[in-house]
Each structure stands twice: as C-alpha cells, then as structure tokens.
Design a protein around this motif. Structure first.
Motif, PDB file in Angstrom:
ATOM      1  N   VAL A  51       3.825  15.822   4.258  1.00  0.00           N
ATOM      2  CA  VAL A  51       4.812  14.620   4.191  1.00  0.00           C
ATOM      3  C   VAL A  51       4.054  13.613   3.273  1.00  0.00           C
ATOM      4  O   VAL A  51       3.071  13.131   3.513  1.00  0.00           O
ATOM      5  N   TYR A  52       5.009  13.050   2.389  1.00  0.00           N
ATOM      6  CA  TYR A  52       4.488  12.294   1.464  1.00  0.00           C
ATOM      7  C   TYR A  52       4.675  10.720   2.119  1.00  0.00           C
ATOM      8  O   TYR A  52       5.911  10.513   2.676  1.00  0.00           O
ATOM      9  N   PRO A  53       3.509   9.965   1.874  1.00  0.00           N
ATOM     10  CA  PRO A  53       3.766   8.677   2.722  1.00  0.00           C
ATOM     11  C   PRO A  53       4.659   7.734   1.929  1.00  0.00           C
ATOM     12  O   PRO A  53       5.067   7.695   0.750  1.00  0.00           O
ATOM     13  N   GLY A  54       5.404   6.937   2.896  1.00  0.00           N
ATOM     14  CA  GLY A  54       6.410   6.102   2.570  1.00  0.00           C
ATOM     15  C   GLY A  54       5.545   4.947   1.869  1.00  0.00           C
ATOM     16  O   GLY A  54       4.383   4.764   2.181  1.00  0.00           O
ATOM     17  N   PRO A  55       6.342   3.768   1.308  1.00  0.00           N
ATOM     18  CA  PRO A  55       5.615   2.809   0.741  1.00  0.00           C
ATOM     19  C   PRO A  55       4.713   1.969   1.502  1.00  0.00           C
ATOM     20  O   PRO A  55       3.759   1.541   1.053  1.00  0.00           O
ATOM     21  N   HIS A  56       5.208   1.588   2.876  1.00  0.00           N
ATOM     22  CA  HIS A  56       4.329   0.624   3.520  1.00  0.00           C
ATOM     23  C   HIS A  56       2.965   1.740   3.734  1.00  0.00           C
ATOM     24  O   HIS A  56       1.917   1.185   4.005  1.00  0.00           O
ATOM     25  N   TYR A  57       3.310   2.926   4.211  1.00  0.00           N
ATOM     26  CA  TYR A  57       1.796   3.612   4.502  1.00  0.00           C
ATOM     27  C   TYR A  57       1.054   3.628   3.073  1.00  0.00           C
ATOM     28  O   TYR A  57      -0.226   3.614   3.292  1.00  0.00           O
ATOM     29  N   ARG A  58       1.683   3.689   2.098  1.00  0.00           N
ATOM     30  CA  ARG A  58       0.720   3.714   0.634  1.00  0.00           C
ATOM     31  C   ARG A  58       0.136   2.620   0.475  1.00  0.00           C
ATOM     32  O   ARG A  58      -1.143   2.609   0.162  1.00  0.00           O
ATOM     33  N   ARG A  59       0.728   1.517   0.888  1.00  0.00           N
ATOM     34  CA  ARG A  59       0.209   0.212   0.707  1.00  0.00           C
ATOM     35  C   ARG A  59      -0.965   0.172   1.812  1.00  0.00           C
ATOM     36  O   ARG A  59      -2.040  -0.617   1.443  1.00  0.00           O
ATOM     37  N   ALA A  60      -0.910   0.513   2.978  1.00  0.00           N
ATOM     38  CA  ALA A  60      -1.998   0.542   4.014  1.00  0.00           C
ATOM     39  C   ALA A  60      -3.163   1.471   3.488  1.00  0.00           C
ATOM     40  O   ALA A  60      -4.246   1.050   3.819  1.00  0.00           O
ATOM     41  N   TYR A  61      -2.852   2.687   2.964  1.00  0.00           N
ATOM     42  CA  TYR A  61      -3.832   3.725   2.514  1.00  0.00           C
ATOM     43  C   TYR A  61      -4.574   2.615   1.715  1.00  0.00           C
ATOM     44  O   TYR A  61      -5.984   2.747   1.327  1.00  0.00           O
ATOM     45  N   CYS A  62      -4.068   2.086   0.564  1.00  0.00           N
ATOM     46  CA  CYS A  62      -4.679   1.324  -0.438  1.00  0.00           C
ATOM     47  C   CYS A  62      -5.714   0.159   0.155  1.00  0.00           C
ATOM     48  O   CYS A  62      -6.680  -0.006  -0.446  1.00  0.00           O
ATOM     49  N   ARG A  63      -5.200  -0.620   1.004  1.00  0.00           N
ATOM     50  CA  ARG A  63      -5.974  -1.555   1.673  1.00  0.00           C
ATOM     51  C   ARG A  63      -7.283  -0.759   2.588  1.00  0.00           C
ATOM     52  O   ARG A  63      -8.351  -1.362   2.493  1.00  0.00           O
ATOM     53  N   LEU A  64      -6.813   0.333   3.033  1.00  0.00           N
ATOM     54  CA  LEU A  64      -8.039   1.062   3.904  1.00  0.00           C
ATOM     55  C   LEU A  64      -9.180   1.289   2.857  1.00  0.00           C
ATOM     56  O   LEU A  64     -10.292   1.024   3.223  1.00  0.00           O
ATOM     57  N   TYR A  65      -8.790   2.066   1.648  1.00  0.00           N
ATOM     58  CA  TYR A  65      -9.830   2.634   0.917  1.00  0.00           C
ATOM     59  C   TYR A  65      -9.825   1.740  -0.278  1.00  0.00           C
ATOM     60  O   TYR A  65     -11.011   2.235  -1.074  1.00  0.00           O
ATOM     61  N   ARG A  78      -8.521   1.264  -3.074  1.00  0.00           N
ATOM     62  CA  ARG A  78      -8.175   1.935  -4.342  1.00  0.00           C
ATOM     63  C   ARG A  78      -6.579   1.550  -4.533  1.00  0.00           C
ATOM     64  O   ARG A  78      -5.917   1.298  -3.623  1.00  0.00           O
ATOM     65  N   ASN A  79      -6.260   1.810  -5.692  1.00  0.00           N
ATOM     66  CA  ASN A  79      -4.776   1.754  -5.850  1.00  0.00           C
ATOM     67  C   ASN A  79      -3.835   3.092  -5.768  1.00  0.00           C
ATOM     68  O   ASN A  79      -4.728   3.963  -5.504  1.00  0.00           O
ATOM     69  N   GLU A  80      -2.703   3.084  -6.020  1.00  0.00           N
ATOM     70  CA  GLU A  80      -2.247   4.273  -5.653  1.00  0.00           C
ATOM     71  C   GLU A  80      -2.468   5.625  -6.491  1.00  0.00           C
ATOM     72  O   GLU A  80      -2.536   6.588  -6.180  1.00  0.00           O
ATOM     73  N   ALA A  81      -2.856   5.079  -7.699  1.00  0.00           N
ATOM     74  CA  ALA A  81      -3.125   6.223  -8.535  1.00  0.00           C
ATOM     75  C   ALA A  81      -4.542   6.746  -8.367  1.00  0.00           C
ATOM     76  O   ALA A  81      -4.797   7.987  -8.287  1.00  0.00           O
ATOM     77  N   GLN A  82      -5.306   5.874  -7.962  1.00  0.00           N
ATOM     78  CA  GLN A  82      -6.879   6.297  -7.450  1.00  0.00           C
ATOM     79  C   GLN A  82      -6.675   7.091  -6.229  1.00  0.00           C
ATOM     80  O   GLN A  82      -7.445   8.283  -6.115  1.00  0.00           O
ATOM     81  N   LEU A  83      -5.785   7.174  -5.326  1.00  0.00           N
ATOM     82  CA  LEU A  83      -5.625   7.784  -4.176  1.00  0.00           C
ATOM     83  C   LEU A  83      -4.957   9.259  -4.436  1.00  0.00           C
ATOM     84  O   LEU A  83      -4.464   9.783  -3.484  1.00  0.00           O
ATOM     85  N   GLY A  84      -4.400   9.409  -5.584  1.00  0.00           N
ATOM     86  CA  GLY A  84      -3.694  10.546  -6.001  1.00  0.00           C
ATOM     87  C   GLY A  84      -2.096  10.670  -5.695  1.00  0.00           C
ATOM     88  O   GLY A  84      -1.496  11.563  -5.453  1.00  0.00           O
ATOM     89  N   PHE A  85      -1.465   9.207  -5.326  1.00  0.00           N
ATOM     90  CA  PHE A  85      -0.167   9.317  -5.154  1.00  0.00           C
ATOM     91  C   PHE A  85       0.721   9.302  -6.228  1.00  0.00           C
ATOM     92  O   PHE A  85       1.921   9.848  -6.210  1.00  0.00           O
ATOM     93  N   ARG A  86      -0.014   9.291  -7.502  1.00  0.00           N
ATOM     94  CA  ARG A  86       1.107   8.908  -8.619  1.00  0.00           C
ATOM     95  C   ARG A  86       0.059   8.812  -9.970  1.00  0.00           C
ATOM     96  O   ARG A  86      -1.189   8.778  -9.665  1.00  0.00           O
TER      97      ARG A  86
END
Length: 339
Positions: A58-72, A74-82
């Motif tokens: 399941v690819y995370p939606g935009p708000h999930y990705r933003r929440a992961y970035c805050r939790l860890y 890291r930016n989206e690239a560093q978390l491997g989303f793009r």
C-alpha cells in the motif's frame, strides 16, 4: 487506473522504525499524535496500514507521508517514497548516524528560515532574502506580542492542489497576518449564484462561471483585502490567481494601488508537478474538483505548467511536496514536537 511508484523503496520505512526501536503499535500511536498536532487526516492501523506501507503493498497517501517525515525527521526522498529533487538529500540506503545526533530539534529561527528557503526569486527585481527577513521579523514580533509598521500584502497563487493554501497558512501562522482564502470567503455565495443563474453549484469550468461569477469572486476577495490594508493590517490572499497573474496590466494596477497606499507587495507562485496536484485534489475530494478528476487529461492539457506571474514575483518549488515538507518540519519545531 492505479499510478505506479517505480522509485518507491518501502524497506526504508521499516529500517528507520527499527533504528529508533519502535514497534508497529508504537509507530501507530506516534503517527496519530503527529496527525492530531498537524491536522493530518490519517487513521494509523499498526496491524494493517503501517504493515502494508513497510511491505510495499500500500503506497502511503499524502498525509501519511507527511506524518512519516515528521516521525522519522526525514524528507520523502530519504524515506524512499520518491527520487530526490535537486538539492535534496538522497535516500539513506543503510543505517544512518546515531539518532540522538540526527534527530535533535533545530533552533526555531533556523527551522523557520529553512522552511522559508523554498521561496526564491522568480524575477530579478525581487529580493527573496528581504521577504524572508520581513516574515521572520513579523514572526518574532507576533510571538512577542508586538506589531509590524507598514502593512504587507502577500498574494499566494498556484494551480489547484499545488500546496498554495498550506504555504499561505504557514505564513499566516508565523506572522499573525490574517489569511483571506477565496473559497472560504465566497464559496457559499458562489454556489447559490451559479444555481440562480441556471448552472450547477459546484461548477468551476463552464463559461457561465468564468464570465459571470468568477470576476465577482475575485472582486469580493480584493475588496476585503483593501479593507484590511486601509486599517494598516498586513494580509495574505490565498487563491489560484491564474487569470490575474497572467495579465501584466492587472499586476501593474495592483502594484500601483499598493504603492499609493505605501503597502509592500509580495507575489508568490507555488509550482507543483501534475501528479502531485492530482494526488492532493483526489485526496481532498471536494465537489468543485469533480470535473477535474473526471477529465484529468483534458484538464492538465489546459494548464500552462511554465506559467509565472507577470511582473515582480517569487516562486516556491513544491514539486513532489518538497516545500510543504519543510513547512511541516518547521511547524513541528515551533510546537516543540518530538518523538
């Protein structure tokens, strides 16, 4: 048709979670806390949703990705989303440096300036550093209970789903300057006017809307702005401004009127890629966007993605949500948010 994410590396989510010793349940709780703090619309289910994200089902939606970035942190690239944008840090392929060193919250002024660093000159006759200094000064005075002499009008424009409202809200939160959002200000009246004229309430694509209703929408927005300015109140305007920014005469008249009132002006264009805009439009599910989603290819063809405002302006690069991610980080720092 489902969109592909060929650059997605879901294993990095698990790596970052395990690096700081979080269970799936812990992660779900922390994501919920972050969502509440930032107003994200997520329902973290550690047994299904987060597991699916880490396994790549399941690819995370935009708000999930933003929440992961805050939790860890890291930016989206560093978390491997793009893939990373130019100037962004690349994905971390192995266990990074100790968490205590990497995840220390930066100073608040540094976080604010980092978020504002996405504002860059769109033309040679504007000074992005001067605008950033003015916003930071307003933030300092706002948090100290002071006021700023001489009002400023900030026009924040961009295509639907570009992230302009998020950026406008961030500037408003920093400075204390009121935000006039075109839709919030006029939508109920616009919907009823369209019906009264024989159209549909949520229509934003017909000649009826463009010729009869839209000019009145923007007139209401601008008149409300002038009321604030006449009282010496700096104001942020949040609207697409597609037609207005495209007209050199409109832009010049606006600049002249502001100059006559001794008002500073900052025109900001928020640029974004079509795929990200589509994702955010789809995510918010607004009735006024129904036509865009039904005829997306036709809609995108009609967008001038190289458009820039006529006259002095700034550009915020929110391709792949990069600028909004910096905004989230700054908000987190300002709120004292941590793991």
């Amino acid at each position: 048709m489902a969109r592909k994410h060929p650059d997605w590396k879901p294993d990095l989510l698990r790596m970052h979670r395990e690096e700081i010793g979080l269970t799936l349940e812990d992660t779900g709780e922390k994501l919920r806390e972050i969502a509440e703090r930032h107003g994200f619309n997520i329902a973290a289910n550690f047994q299904k949703t987060i597991w699916g994200h880490e396994k790549g089902s399941v690819y995370p939606g935009p708000h999930y990705r933003r929440a992961y970035c805050r939790l860890y942190r890291r930016n989206e690239a560093q978390l491997g989303f793009r893939k990373a944008l130019p100037g962004e840090d690349a994905p971390v392929e192995s266990v990074p440096a100790p968490a205590s060193a990497e995840r220390k919250l930066p100073d608040q002024p540094d976080a604010v300036r980092q978020a504002l660093s996405s504002i860059r000159e769109g033309t040679d006759d504007v000074d992005s550093e001067a605008l950033r200094n003015r916003v930071v000064d307003a933030w300092r005075r706002h948090t100290a209970g002071g006021s700023v002499d001489g009002p400023t009008v900030v026009l924040v424009g961009g295509f639907a789903g570009s992230g302009k409202s998020e950026f406008a809200k961030f500037l408003g939160g920093l400075t204390g300057w009121p935000i006039l959002d075109k839709d919030s200000l006029t939508r109920p009246l616009v919907d009823q006017l369209l019906v009264a004229l024989g159209g549909e309430a949520h229509d934003r694509s017909s000649d009826l809307y463009r010729e009869k209703v839209r000019p009145l929408e923007y007139r209401c927005l601008m008149e409300a702005a002038w009321d604030n300015v006449d009282c010496g109140i700096s104001t942020i305007l949040d609207a697409p401004f597609i037609s207005e920014f495209s007209q050199a005469e409109w832009m010049q008249r606006f600049q002249n009127r502001c100059r006559s009132k001794r008002v500073s002006v900052a025109t900001i264009w928020v640029e974004c890629d079509p795929e990200s805009m589509r994702e955010y439009i789809e995510f918010r599910g607004a009735a006024r966007d129904a036509w865009k989603m039904e005829a997306w290819d036709e809609y995108v063809v009609g967008l001038d993605l190289k458009m820039r405002p006529q006259g002095p302006h700034f550009v915020v690069d929110n391709r792949l949500g990069a600028a909004v991610a910096l905004v989230d980080e700054a908000r987190d720092v300002l709120s004292g948010g941590g793991l």
